[in-house]
Design a protein around this motif. Sequence first.
Motif, short mmCIF file in Angstrom:
data_model
loop_
_atom_site.label_atom_id
_atom_site.label_comp_id
_atom_site.label_asym_id
_atom_site.label_seq_id
_atom_site.Cartn_x
_atom_site.Cartn_y
_atom_site.Cartn_z
N ILE A 39 0.86 -1.18 0.00
CA ILE A 39 0.00 0.00 0.00
C ILE A 39 0.89 1.23 0.00
CG2 ILE A 39 -1.82 1.25 1.21
CD1 ILE A 39 -2.47 -1.47 2.61
N ILE A 40 0.73 2.08 -1.03
CA ILE A 40 1.50 3.31 -1.12
C ILE A 40 0.59 4.47 -0.74
CG2 ILE A 40 2.75 4.86 -2.66
CD1 ILE A 40 3.61 2.51 -4.29
N LYS A 41 1.03 5.25 0.24
CA LYS A 41 0.26 6.40 0.71
C LYS A 41 0.76 7.66 -0.01
CE LYS A 41 -2.64 8.35 3.68
NZ LYS A 41 -4.07 8.05 3.77
N ILE A 42 -0.19 8.41 -0.61
CA ILE A 42 0.14 9.59 -1.41
C ILE A 42 -0.19 10.86 -0.64
CG2 ILE A 42 -0.19 10.75 -3.62
CD1 ILE A 42 1.00 7.95 -3.85
N GLY A 99 1.03 15.00 -4.26
CA GLY A 99 1.28 13.89 -5.17
C GLY A 99 2.52 13.10 -4.84
N GLU A 100 3.19 13.43 -3.74
CA GLU A 100 4.40 12.73 -3.36
C GLU A 100 4.07 11.45 -2.59
OE1 GLU A 100 3.44 15.23 0.28
OE2 GLU A 100 3.08 15.23 -1.88
N ILE A 101 5.01 10.49 -2.57
CA ILE A 101 4.83 9.25 -1.83
C ILE A 101 5.26 9.48 -0.38
CG2 ILE A 101 5.58 6.85 -1.59
CD1 ILE A 101 5.96 6.76 -4.60
N LEU A 102 4.33 9.29 0.55
CA LEU A 102 4.62 9.49 1.98
C LEU A 102 5.30 8.27 2.57
CD1 LEU A 102 1.33 11.26 3.12
CD2 LEU A 102 3.51 12.32 2.48
N HIS A 103 4.72 7.10 2.36
CA HIS A 103 5.33 5.88 2.87
C HIS A 103 4.71 4.67 2.16
CE1 HIS A 103 1.81 6.50 5.64
NE2 HIS A 103 1.60 5.24 5.28
N LYS A 104 5.33 3.51 2.38
CA LYS A 104 4.84 2.25 1.82
C LYS A 104 4.64 1.26 2.96
CE LYS A 104 7.45 2.90 -2.48
NZ LYS A 104 8.49 2.33 -3.37
N GLU A 105 3.52 0.53 2.89
CA GLU A 105 3.25 -0.54 3.86
C GLU A 105 3.15 -1.86 3.10
OE1 GLU A 105 0.61 1.04 7.45
OE2 GLU A 105 -0.29 1.51 5.50
N THR A 106 3.85 -2.86 3.57
CA THR A 106 3.86 -4.15 2.88
C THR A 106 3.44 -5.25 3.85
OG1 THR A 106 5.70 -3.41 1.48
CG2 THR A 106 5.24 -5.77 1.53
N TYR A 107 2.52 -6.08 3.40
CA TYR A 107 2.05 -7.25 4.15
C TYR A 107 2.35 -8.49 3.31
CZ TYR A 107 -0.77 -3.85 6.82
OH TYR A 107 -1.19 -2.80 7.57
N TRP A 108 2.83 -9.55 3.93
CA TRP A 108 3.03 -10.81 3.21
C TRP A 108 2.85 -11.99 4.16
CZ3 TRP A 108 6.87 -7.79 5.03
CH2 TRP A 108 7.91 -8.37 5.76
N SER A 109 2.49 -13.10 3.59
CA SER A 109 2.19 -14.28 4.41
C SER A 109 3.25 -15.35 4.22
CB SER A 109 0.81 -14.86 4.04
OG SER A 109 0.85 -15.44 2.75
N THR A 110 3.44 -16.15 5.28
CA THR A 110 4.24 -17.38 5.20
C THR A 110 3.40 -18.51 5.76
OG1 THR A 110 5.26 -16.93 7.35
CG2 THR A 110 6.46 -16.18 5.39
N GLN A 149 5.66 -4.61 7.21
CA GLN A 149 6.82 -3.72 7.19
C GLN A 149 6.42 -2.38 6.60
OE1 GLN A 149 10.94 -5.11 6.09
NE2 GLN A 149 10.55 -3.79 4.32
N LYS A 150 6.89 -1.29 7.23
CA LYS A 150 6.60 0.07 6.76
C LYS A 150 7.93 0.75 6.43
CE LYS A 150 4.26 4.36 8.14
NZ LYS A 150 3.46 5.03 9.22
N THR A 151 7.98 1.34 5.21
CA THR A 151 9.20 2.03 4.79
C THR A 151 8.88 3.48 4.47
OG1 THR A 151 8.87 1.38 2.48
CG2 THR A 151 10.22 -0.07 3.84
N GLN A 152 9.88 4.32 4.70
CA GLN A 152 9.74 5.75 4.42
C GLN A 152 11.08 6.23 3.87
OE1 GLN A 152 8.43 7.87 7.91
NE2 GLN A 152 7.12 9.22 6.71
N ARG A 153 11.03 6.71 2.61
CA ARG A 153 12.25 7.13 1.90
C ARG A 153 13.28 5.98 1.89
NH1 ARG A 153 10.98 11.58 5.10
NH2 ARG A 153 10.27 13.41 3.91
N SER A 154 12.78 4.81 1.54
CA SER A 154 13.58 3.58 1.39
C SER A 154 14.14 3.04 2.72
CB SER A 154 14.76 3.80 0.42
OG SER A 154 14.28 4.18 -0.85
N ALA A 155 13.74 3.62 3.84
CA ALA A 155 14.20 3.13 5.14
C ALA A 155 13.05 2.46 5.88
CB ALA A 155 14.76 4.28 5.97
N VAL A 156 13.36 1.31 6.53
CA VAL A 156 12.35 0.58 7.29
C VAL A 156 12.13 1.31 8.61
CG1 VAL A 156 11.73 -1.58 8.41
CG2 VAL A 156 12.97 -1.61 6.24
#
Length: 559
Positions: free
Chosen positions: A491-494, A498-509, A520-527
Amino acid sequence: MKKYSLILVFILVNLACKNDSDKTTTLTTASDSLKLQQKKERVVTDEALIKDILRAKNKELSTEDSVYYKAKIKRPLDSGFVALNLYGKEKQLGRLKEFKQTAIVKNNKTITSRIGGSVFRIDITGKNRYKIYTHDASNNSFHAYDIDFNKSPVAIRKAIRTANFYFDLLPQKKFEYAIEDRDKFFTIRKDRLITNDSVLSALASGAKVYQSNGLLDLQDATALNTFYFVDSTKVLEKLIMRDSVKVLTNITLSGYSENLGKKSKFKSAFVNDSIFKAIEISETQTKNSKHVVAYKTDSVVKQFRYTKKFMFKTAAVDTFTFEKKYPQYYPELIDSTFFVYSKPFEINKLDVLWRYSVRYTRKTNANPTEVEVSVSKRDLIKVADSSFVFEAPLSPIKKPYNIGDLSEQEYTVTDFDINFDGYTDLPFPEGYDLNRNATYAAYVFNPTSKTFVKNDAFTGPSLAPHLILDRDNRSVIYTSSTGNNNYSARIIKIGQQGEILHKETYWSTNTDGKIIIHYQKTQRSAVVEKIDNVAKNQKWDPSDFKNQFLLWIKSRIGK
């Protein structure tokens, strides 16, 4: 010698006796066969039955001033009996007068021949039971009779007229436009022009109105009045029913019209005594480019229920649409690249169209019945001066196109604004990732340069046939399969600019049947945040995990 003579005489006598015996047997057999044939029921043809009935009826007449001269047969659907309409003439005061009667015949036996009028309808009401309807022209009256063949003698009595028998009396049940010379047709009917009817004039909206033939005009029945509405663009035959206050029925029976390139034909039919069907077929030319001509046909089928008084009520409406394309093939364009163009459209206040660089395929060159082309370039250009706006990427899977799908193409602009800045962006499929998920790229509109620029940050996979936008939460959602019944979502938050604020990633195992969701949440390529079991209180059904996971992700957006 005498002995042999006596023997010869004896043999001849025996032979003669035997021949007489054989002849007697043959005659007896023939006689018995004739008796058996006489016992069989005689099959009577319609022609013979009519002749027999007319002969018998004319013998009953006591005067030579009357005669039965014709009969017509009418049967019920199950052929349980035969009804004969008898036509006769008699002389009264030096003038001939016609009379009609109905005879009922079953098993070649006349049950009665004295029912007044002519039968025009037969309904089956039960086993060996019928209702017949007759019309007496002498006083223009209608009657119904119940006939019961289960009783002995057969019961025939007057009955209530329950069915809509006026349907059977309609001289015309199907209507289709068949006027060859329109000007001549209405010129010789100028005496039928109606000029002083305010109701019809209001319905006509400037068209001329002519009286047509009444569908049914009987003293005992409702008159069905039909009219032609005529102007330079149409001829419509209409059924108009009205009372003193308003129009009750306004149905087009047949005709044609032409308006703004749309040609329509009308036809209709009384299907039975309660169903009426009206059909309108319209044809419009939708394409007329150098490389393709196309016509669209729209059909509207309306089904009405109508009463004995011909009051109509819509029962069903069905519509059908199809387009027929006629591709054009030019041998001089073989082995050359040429342009075909879409129809113009507007995007971000720009009047543009697509220009395709194409070539005929080898298949088309060999058999140009269906013209296929390969596309080498797809440019967005301005309508005004053909100046370049944007070169769109081609599909990752190269395939031939029917030229009719490109030339004069109706391009629909998708409501797609991936950075939520108010301008429409363009998404395109880009291929597949390592897990065979379809990936999509986004080309963001630049209002300064007035073109579209690819933004790699927005490229990603999607299990849906497009990228998913959540406008309420200003989010872009990417979903994918990671194998072994595991899935991921990003999920990319705008932001407001129009800029990208942060990214949230969910995945299953999935280990030993136990499903764990990671976050995991990243902001400017940093976790900036990480959780290994973010849904530890959630119960998952492995057989429906995909749907459960995507619904759970949807519930997390905006939190």
